[in-house]
Design an enzyme around this catalytic site. Structure first.
Site, PDB file in Angstrom:
ATOM      1  N   ASP A  19      42.879  42.639  37.191  1.00  0.00           N
ATOM      2  CA  ASP A  19      41.597  43.284  36.906  1.00  0.00           C
ATOM      3  C   ASP A  19      41.673  44.764  37.266  1.00  0.00           C
ATOM      4  O   ASP A  19      41.705  45.133  38.431  1.00  0.00           O
ATOM      5  CB  ASP A  19      40.485  42.613  37.720  1.00  0.00           C
ATOM      6  CG  ASP A  19      39.106  43.185  37.421  1.00  0.00           C
ATOM      7  OD1 ASP A  19      38.471  42.716  36.453  1.00  0.00           O
ATOM      8  OD2 ASP A  19      38.671  44.104  38.141  1.00  0.00           O
ATOM      9  N   TYR A  54      39.679  53.281  37.911  1.00  0.00           N
ATOM     10  CA  TYR A  54      40.664  53.048  38.981  1.00  0.00           C
ATOM     11  C   TYR A  54      41.904  53.942  38.793  1.00  0.00           C
ATOM     12  O   TYR A  54      42.730  54.050  39.679  1.00  0.00           O
ATOM     13  CB  TYR A  54      41.118  51.578  39.038  1.00  0.00           C
ATOM     14  CG  TYR A  54      40.018  50.560  39.250  1.00  0.00           C
ATOM     15  CD1 TYR A  54      38.724  50.934  39.605  1.00  0.00           C
ATOM     16  CD2 TYR A  54      40.285  49.196  39.104  1.00  0.00           C
ATOM     17  CE1 TYR A  54      37.729  49.982  39.779  1.00  0.00           C
ATOM     18  CE2 TYR A  54      39.290  48.241  39.287  1.00  0.00           C
ATOM     19  CZ  TYR A  54      38.014  48.642  39.609  1.00  0.00           C
ATOM     20  OH  TYR A  54      37.037  47.694  39.782  1.00  0.00           O
ATOM     21  N   LYS A 106      37.922  48.025  32.234  1.00  0.00           N
ATOM     22  CA  LYS A 106      36.476  48.292  32.151  1.00  0.00           C
ATOM     23  C   LYS A 106      36.230  49.710  31.668  1.00  0.00           C
ATOM     24  O   LYS A 106      36.925  50.640  32.088  1.00  0.00           O
ATOM     25  CB  LYS A 106      35.811  48.133  33.533  1.00  0.00           C
ATOM     26  CG  LYS A 106      36.236  46.886  34.276  1.00  0.00           C
ATOM     27  CD  LYS A 106      35.498  46.701  35.592  1.00  0.00           C
ATOM     28  CE  LYS A 106      36.150  45.620  36.426  1.00  0.00           C
ATOM     29  NZ  LYS A 106      37.302  46.088  37.223  1.00  0.00           N
ATOM     30  N   HIS A 108      31.436  48.738  32.684  1.00  0.00           N
ATOM     31  CA  HIS A 108      31.578  48.714  34.150  1.00  0.00           C
ATOM     32  C   HIS A 108      30.245  48.610  34.896  1.00  0.00           C
ATOM     33  O   HIS A 108      30.168  47.999  35.958  1.00  0.00           O
ATOM     34  CB  HIS A 108      32.343  49.958  34.621  1.00  0.00           C
ATOM     35  CG  HIS A 108      33.073  49.773  35.909  1.00  0.00           C
ATOM     36  ND1 HIS A 108      34.329  50.262  36.135  1.00  0.00           N
ATOM     37  CD2 HIS A 108      32.732  49.129  37.051  1.00  0.00           C
ATOM     38  CE1 HIS A 108      34.724  49.929  37.360  1.00  0.00           C
ATOM     39  NE2 HIS A 108      33.765  49.247  37.933  1.00  0.00           N
TER      40      HIS A 108
HETATM   41  N1  LIG Z   1      32.995  45.859  38.789  1.00  0.00           N
HETATM   42  C1  LIG Z   1      32.828  46.544  39.898  1.00  0.00           C
HETATM   43  O1  LIG Z   1      31.934  47.392  40.031  1.00  0.00           O
HETATM   44  C2  LIG Z   1      33.755  46.269  41.039  1.00  0.00           C
HETATM   45  C3  LIG Z   1      33.454  46.791  42.331  1.00  0.00           C
HETATM   46  C4  LIG Z   1      34.331  46.475  43.369  1.00  0.00           C
HETATM   47  C5  LIG Z   1      35.433  45.674  43.152  1.00  0.00           C
HETATM   48  N2  LIG Z   1      35.706  45.196  41.893  1.00  0.00           N
HETATM   49  C6  LIG Z   1      36.905  44.352  41.610  1.00  0.00           C
HETATM   50  O2  LIG Z   1      37.082  43.366  42.597  1.00  0.00           O
HETATM   51  C7  LIG Z   1      38.338  43.544  43.244  1.00  0.00           C
HETATM   52  C8  LIG Z   1      38.273  43.127  44.702  1.00  0.00           C
HETATM   53  O3  LIG Z   1      37.244  43.806  45.399  1.00  0.00           O
HETATM   54  P1  LIG Z   1      37.520  44.952  46.475  1.00  0.00           P
HETATM   55  O4  LIG Z   1      38.840  45.559  46.210  1.00  0.00           O
HETATM   56  O5  LIG Z   1      36.320  45.827  46.482  1.00  0.00           O
HETATM   57  O6  LIG Z   1      37.491  44.215  47.863  1.00  0.00           O
HETATM   58  P2  LIG Z   1      38.053  42.848  48.512  1.00  0.00           P
HETATM   59  O7  LIG Z   1      39.018  42.182  47.624  1.00  0.00           O
HETATM   60  O8  LIG Z   1      36.858  42.097  48.992  1.00  0.00           O
HETATM   61  O9  LIG Z   1      38.766  43.414  49.823  1.00  0.00           O
HETATM   62  C9  LIG Z   1      39.893  44.233  49.761  1.00  0.00           C
HETATM   63  C10 LIG Z   1      40.173  44.762  51.180  1.00  0.00           C
HETATM   64  O10 LIG Z   1      40.532  43.672  52.031  1.00  0.00           O
HETATM   65  C11 LIG Z   1      41.869  43.857  52.525  1.00  0.00           C
HETATM   66  N3  LIG Z   1      42.529  42.538  52.480  1.00  0.00           N
HETATM   67  C12 LIG Z   1      42.999  41.878  51.392  1.00  0.00           C
HETATM   68  N4  LIG Z   1      43.482  40.669  51.733  1.00  0.00           N
HETATM   69  C13 LIG Z   1      43.321  40.549  53.062  1.00  0.00           C
HETATM   70  C14 LIG Z   1      43.617  39.524  53.993  1.00  0.00           C
HETATM   71  N5  LIG Z   1      44.186  38.374  53.591  1.00  0.00           N
HETATM   72  N6  LIG Z   1      43.333  39.723  55.300  1.00  0.00           N
HETATM   73  C15 LIG Z   1      42.760  40.893  55.698  1.00  0.00           C
HETATM   74  N7  LIG Z   1      42.437  41.903  54.875  1.00  0.00           N
HETATM   75  C16 LIG Z   1      42.711  41.735  53.548  1.00  0.00           C
HETATM   76  C17 LIG Z   1      42.512  44.867  51.592  1.00  0.00           C
HETATM   77  O11 LIG Z   1      43.484  45.644  52.268  1.00  0.00           O
HETATM   78  P3  LIG Z   1      45.053  45.619  51.817  1.00  0.00           P
HETATM   79  O12 LIG Z   1      45.106  46.064  50.392  1.00  0.00           O
HETATM   80  O13 LIG Z   1      45.688  46.570  52.760  1.00  0.00           O
HETATM   81  O14 LIG Z   1      45.508  44.197  51.989  1.00  0.00           O
HETATM   82  C18 LIG Z   1      41.321  45.722  51.192  1.00  0.00           C
HETATM   83  O15 LIG Z   1      41.048  46.694  52.205  1.00  0.00           O
HETATM   84  C19 LIG Z   1      38.625  45.018  43.027  1.00  0.00           C
HETATM   85  O16 LIG Z   1      39.982  45.343  43.237  1.00  0.00           O
HETATM   86  C20 LIG Z   1      38.170  45.195  41.608  1.00  0.00           C
HETATM   87  O17 LIG Z   1      39.114  44.662  40.694  1.00  0.00           O
HETATM   88  C21 LIG Z   1      34.871  45.485  40.856  1.00  0.00           C
END
Ligand SMILES: NC(=O)c1ccc[n+]([C@@H]2O[C@H](COP(=O)([O-])OP(=O)(O)OC[C@H]3O[C@@H](n4cnc5c(N)ncnc54)[C@H](OP(=O)(O)O)[C@@H]3O)[C@@H](O)[C@H]2O)c1
Ligand SMILES: *[C@@H]1O[C@H](CO)[C@@H](O)[C@H](O)[C@H]1NC(C)=O
Length: 276
Positions: free
Chosen positions: A41, A46, A75, A108
């Site tokens: 995704d 990004y 997106k 998005h």
């Molecule tokens: N449509 C939208 O508006 C929107 C908004 C936000 C996100 N998204 C999508 O959703 C995806 C995921 O959301 P997100 O990136 O916001 O946050 P998330 O997946 O909830 O959290 C990512 C954070 O957690 C850490 N992490 C990952 N695995 C871990 C584990 N097993 N233990 C401890 N820490 C861990 C990562 O650090 P490390 O990388 O150092 O492991 C990073 O800092 C995004 O990448 C994107 O594709 C979409």
């Protein structure tokens, strides 16, 4: 796998690459595919669409798998209208050249006006009909934004998905119920609350009970709601940890263990409530 209203299957667990630095994205995606992720995704904002596609192409070129096994989403940064969306989707297709098609393209966010949201959706419908993008959807849409589409006389395809922030403290049952009734699947983003609540004491209790990590509990919780779940990690070790959510389950009572308290981790970013 989850079946989309477009007829295509989407792997329920995906790797999100928000905040994956451009220079790392190819390796991060390639490593994730080697671990077993089959769903990536990304997004125009990004700034790593090209590099993410390169990671997938490397995996294919090394004979590790086929294009058709992997689901690739991007997106459109801002829904600025018909011509704009046609142009920027063209740019995404150019950046991901070699993939032949995009599995899913989302608007998005709804952060513009009604006229531009509708015109942007019309562009996605037409691009889908041309065959370069297989499914189309939205992100951060509240029920009033979906209703706008339902009421539009040009509607040909409802969104295949609505990608919104969901975690055990942010259930959004109003949106998930509304969308699922229309056949719109829910994609849950920031399932780990972007890391902010991984040390929550209640979460620690459940993690201890199942002998799993807090991250694994949060991902499993969301998968068991029926969501498609997008989780981000740069690290191979944490990607692997996050992927190990297949052969165990949370009990029904533990699924309801957390209080729904509207915990939005993207503090200033909750466009589902946007009224413009
Ligand atoms: N449509 C939208 O508006 C929107 C908004 C936000 C996100 N998204 C999508 O959703 C995806 C995921 O959301 P997100 O990136 O916001 O946050 P998330 O997946 O909830 O959290 C990512 C954070 O957690 C850490 N992490 C990952 N695995 C871990 C584990 N097993 N233990 C401890 N820490 C861990 C990562 O650090 P490390 O990388 O150092 O492991 C990073 O800092 C995004 O990448 C994107 O594709 C979409
Ligand atoms: C993008 O637009 C250009 C100019 O119209 C065109 O030549 C090219 O084939 C388009 N790319 C794709 C992937 O559709």
């Amino acid at each position: 796998m989850v079946k989309l209203n477009s007829g295509y299957d989407i792997p329920a667990l995906g790797l999100g690459v928000y905040l994956v630095p451009q220079e790392d994205a190819a390796t991060v995606v390639y490593n994730a595919l080697k671990i077993g992720y089959r769903h990536i995704d990304t997004a125009q904002v990004y700034k790593n669409e090209h590099e993410s596609a390169q990671g997938l192409l490397k995996w294919i070129n090394e004979g590790l798998g086929k294009r058709s096994e992997v689901f690739f989403t991007t997106k459109v940064g801002s829904p600025e209208g018909y011509d704009h969306v046609v142009q920027v989707v063209n740019e995404s297709l150019e950046k991901t050249k070699g993939l032949e098609y995009l599995d899913l393209v989302l608007i998005h966010s709804p952060l513009t006006d009604k006229e531009k949201r509708i015109a942007s959706w019309k562009a996605l419908q037409d691009l889908k009909d041309k065959g370069l993008i297989r499914s189309i959807g939205v992100s951060n849409y509240g029920n009033h934004h979906i209703k706008e589409l339902e009421e539009w006389d040009g509607l040909k395809y409802l969104p295949a998905v609505n990608q919104i922030e969901i975690n055990p403290w942010l259930r959004r049952e109003d949106i998930t119920k509304y969308d699922l009734n229309l056949g719109i699947q829910i994609e849950a983003y920031s399932p780990l609350t972007r890391g902010y609540r991984l040390k929550d004491p209640e979460l620690a209790k459940i993690a201890k009970k199942y002998n799993k990590s807090p991250a694994q509990i949060l991902i499993k919780w969301s998968l068991q709601q029926g969501n498609i779940v997008l989780v981000k990690s740069n690290s191979e070790a944490r990607q692997l940890e996050n992927f190990e959510v297949q052969d165990w389950e949370l009990s029904k009572e533990d699924l309801d263990f957390f209080a729904d308290e509207y915990y939005v981790s993207h503090k200033a970013w909750d466009p589902v409530t946007y009224q413009g």
